[in-house]
Design an enzyme around this catalytic site. Structure first.
Site, PDB file in Angstrom:
ATOM      1  N   ASP A  27      -5.556   5.913   5.286  1.00  0.00           N
ATOM      2  CA  ASP A  27      -5.982   4.839   4.376  1.00  0.00           C
ATOM      3  C   ASP A  27      -6.794   3.812   5.156  1.00  0.00           C
ATOM      4  O   ASP A  27      -6.593   2.607   5.016  1.00  0.00           O
ATOM      5  CB  ASP A  27      -4.762   4.183   3.720  1.00  0.00           C
ATOM      6  CG  ASP A  27      -5.148   3.203   2.612  1.00  0.00           C
ATOM      7  OD1 ASP A  27      -6.222   3.389   2.009  1.00  0.00           O
ATOM      8  OD2 ASP A  27      -4.381   2.253   2.369  1.00  0.00           O
ATOM      9  N   LYS A  30     -13.194   4.609  -0.089  1.00  0.00           N
ATOM     10  CA  LYS A  30     -13.581   3.335  -0.691  1.00  0.00           C
ATOM     11  C   LYS A  30     -14.838   3.535  -1.537  1.00  0.00           C
ATOM     12  O   LYS A  30     -15.732   4.307  -1.174  1.00  0.00           O
ATOM     13  CB  LYS A  30     -13.824   2.286   0.388  1.00  0.00           C
ATOM     14  CG  LYS A  30     -12.677   2.136   1.391  1.00  0.00           C
ATOM     15  CD  LYS A  30     -11.338   1.880   0.716  1.00  0.00           C
ATOM     16  CE  LYS A  30     -10.208   1.862   1.729  1.00  0.00           C
ATOM     17  NZ  LYS A  30      -8.882   1.674   1.103  1.00  0.00           N
ATOM     18  N   ASP A  38      -2.693   3.957  15.458  1.00  0.00           N
ATOM     19  CA  ASP A  38      -3.343   2.677  15.186  1.00  0.00           C
ATOM     20  C   ASP A  38      -3.202   1.780  16.407  1.00  0.00           C
ATOM     21  O   ASP A  38      -2.146   1.770  17.060  1.00  0.00           O
ATOM     22  CB  ASP A  38      -2.705   1.985  13.969  1.00  0.00           C
ATOM     23  CG  ASP A  38      -3.650   0.977  13.315  1.00  0.00           C
ATOM     24  OD1 ASP A  38      -4.132   0.085  14.030  1.00  0.00           O
ATOM     25  OD2 ASP A  38      -3.895   1.098  12.107  1.00  0.00           O
ATOM     26  N   ASP A  82      -7.745   5.018  18.631  1.00  0.00           N
ATOM     27  CA  ASP A  82      -8.694   5.012  17.519  1.00  0.00           C
ATOM     28  C   ASP A  82      -8.438   6.228  16.634  1.00  0.00           C
ATOM     29  O   ASP A  82      -8.448   7.373  17.117  1.00  0.00           O
ATOM     30  CB  ASP A  82     -10.119   5.046  18.082  1.00  0.00           C
ATOM     31  CG  ASP A  82     -11.183   4.928  16.996  1.00  0.00           C
ATOM     32  OD1 ASP A  82     -10.863   5.148  15.811  1.00  0.00           O
ATOM     33  OD2 ASP A  82     -12.335   4.626  17.335  1.00  0.00           O
ATOM     34  N   SER A 137       0.827  -1.208   0.000  1.00  0.00           N
ATOM     35  CA  SER A 137       0.000   0.000   0.000  1.00  0.00           C
ATOM     36  C   SER A 137       0.859   1.254   0.000  1.00  0.00           C
ATOM     37  O   SER A 137       0.374   2.342  -0.291  1.00  0.00           O
ATOM     38  CB  SER A 137      -0.942   0.017   1.208  1.00  0.00           C
ATOM     39  OG  SER A 137      -0.211   0.214   2.410  1.00  0.00           O
ATOM     40  N   ALA A 175      -0.979   1.169  10.909  1.00  0.00           N
ATOM     41  CA  ALA A 175      -0.371  -0.163  10.928  1.00  0.00           C
ATOM     42  C   ALA A 175      -0.622  -0.935   9.621  1.00  0.00           C
ATOM     43  O   ALA A 175      -1.710  -0.842   9.048  1.00  0.00           O
ATOM     44  CB  ALA A 175      -0.923  -0.957  12.115  1.00  0.00           C
ATOM     45  N   PRO A 176       0.400  -1.660   9.141  1.00  0.00           N
ATOM     46  CA  PRO A 176       1.736  -1.849   9.725  1.00  0.00           C
ATOM     47  C   PRO A 176       2.746  -0.765   9.342  1.00  0.00           C
ATOM     48  O   PRO A 176       3.895  -0.823   9.750  1.00  0.00           O
ATOM     49  CB  PRO A 176       2.167  -3.195   9.147  1.00  0.00           C
ATOM     50  CG  PRO A 176       1.519  -3.213   7.788  1.00  0.00           C
ATOM     51  CD  PRO A 176       0.176  -2.538   7.967  1.00  0.00           C
ATOM     52  N   GLY A 177       2.336   0.215   8.514  1.00  0.00           N
ATOM     53  CA  GLY A 177       3.235   1.335   8.248  1.00  0.00           C
ATOM     54  C   GLY A 177       3.565   1.605   6.797  1.00  0.00           C
ATOM     55  O   GLY A 177       4.546   2.288   6.500  1.00  0.00           O
ATOM     56  N   GLY A 178       2.744   1.111   5.872  1.00  0.00           N
ATOM     57  CA  GLY A 178       3.026   1.345   4.448  1.00  0.00           C
ATOM     58  C   GLY A 178       3.063   2.814   4.090  1.00  0.00           C
ATOM     59  O   GLY A 178       3.957   3.265   3.367  1.00  0.00           O
TER      60      GLY A 178
END
Length: 371
Positions: A292, A321, A255, A275, A203, A236-239
């Site tokens: 994202d 989305k 996150d 959150d 991502s 998370a995970p950090g893209g």
């Protein structure tokens, strides 16, 4: 026998993501009608492009006035000069020359030639990928042939229109042009990016592409620079955090999930287990907000708008989305709601851009900044 369909193919051709032809067509109908032009679209599922039919003079007008950066589902478009089928395998260059030397083409587009550059392209489909090797080999002889008939300048020029040869097969090509001030800088409208091996997820390419699409090259040093503060919601995970870190920013990664250890070891990331819809920074010193999260688009849009309105960031990039049906209509509604909120509660002038990027899937990417 060579078949020239120039007179039957007046209009523009718009490149899009396969599967989104109807959304691209709906947007073209909407935007062209706003410019006072009433043509019609021809689409086919999964073909990766849309043909919008109109008169020659209208196509040339659209090449100037239909602003590419304001189109969500179109990656690149060009005004059609000619459509050639049954290209002879032994001498395709001559067939293209004949098409462009046709009197109707010459008369309709007198101010276009010579063009300053050539792009030999294909649809972004599996069939198109198979054609790409042929296109690379054909580019040099086609360029030479176009210079022989004065349709291309001797040296490349970014001040002249760009000529597009859009191959649907090795026997069929649509030839057209785009203006240098209203085109994508990339072949087929696709930036070719490689996923860094050290990035936590693929991502990461979405944000990398977004920075290149939404921030002009001559402004990047000032607007995306080392030492800036950024927030990544749903990190998370950090893209996406990875792209901020590699540009030297200090990042608050929000996150409840775990972040990649490699990012935490940089010393540039503060992991906040909270959150993303509830978190707000303690100081109003954040330049970039990115997000994202897989959430309802209306909810994400309201969250991003509130950050901007309340002065918690200067620029924001986020994904919305898409629904399964009537995607363009839904997107237009989301964006209009965001615009109205910014106008009513904001801090003055703002810029809003939205695009279905190459690395997006069932989503669009939105950029907003205060001017």
């Amino acid at each position: 026998m060579l078949s020239l369909l120039g007179l039957k193919m007046n209009g523009i051709v718009a490149y899009c993501r396969p599967g989104f032809e109807s959304d691209c067509a709906a947007e073209l109908q909407d935007k062209t009608a706003a410019l006072g032009i009433y043509g019609y679209c021809q689409t086919k599922a999964q073909q990766g492009y849309v043909v919008y039919r109109c008169q020659n003079e209208e196509a040339e007008h659209l090449a100037k006035k239909l602003v590419l950066k304001e189109l969500i589902f179109t990656r690149q478009f060009f005004a059609v000069l000619a459509h050639v089928t049954d290209l002879p395998q032994t001498d395709r260059v001559s067939a293209v020359q004949v098409a462009l030397l046709d009197e109707t083409v010459q008369e309709a587009f007198t101010g276009i030639k010579p063009c300053g550059d050539l792009r030999v392209e294909t649809p972004d489909t599996n069939d198109g990928k198979e054609l790409s090797k042929f296109c690379r080999k054909f580019t040099v002889p086609l360029r030479q042939g176009l210079r022989q008939i004065d349709w291309l300048t001797t040296k490349e020029s970014d001040r002249r229109p760009t000529l597009h040869a859009f191959f649907l097969s090795n026997q069929e090509v649509m030839i057209g042009f785009s203006y240098s001030f209203n085109q994508s800088p990339w072949l087929m409208g696709i930036p070719r990016l490689r996923s860094p091996s050290e990035a936590p997820s693929r991502s990461t390419l979405k944000l990398d592409e977004a920075f290149q699409v939404f921030v002009p090259e001559h402004e990047r040093e000032a607007r995306i620079s080392s030492g800036m503060n950024a927030v990544d919601l749903g990190a998370a995970p950090g893209g996406w955090t990875y792209q901020l870190v590699r540009r030297g920013m200090m990042v608050q990664a929000v996150d409840n999930g775990p972040m990649a250890e490699s990012l935490m070891e940089t010393g540039q990331v503060k992991h906040i287990r909270e959150d993303g819809f509830k978190y707000r920074p303690k100081k109003k010193n954040v330049t970039w907000l990115v997000c994202d999260m897989v959430e309802k688009p209306a909810r994400v849009g309201e969250l991003m708008t509130s950050w901007l309105v309340e002065g918690d960031c200067e620029e924001a990039i986020f994904n919305l989305k898409l629904p399964m049906k009537r995607r363009y209509a839904a997107v237009a509604e989301y964006l209009e709601h965001i615009k109205q909120n910014l106008i009513e509660h904001g801090r003055g002038r703002f810029e809003l851009q939205a695009k279905q990027l190459y690395h997006d899937r069932e989503e669009i990417t939105v950029h907003i900044r205060w001017m």
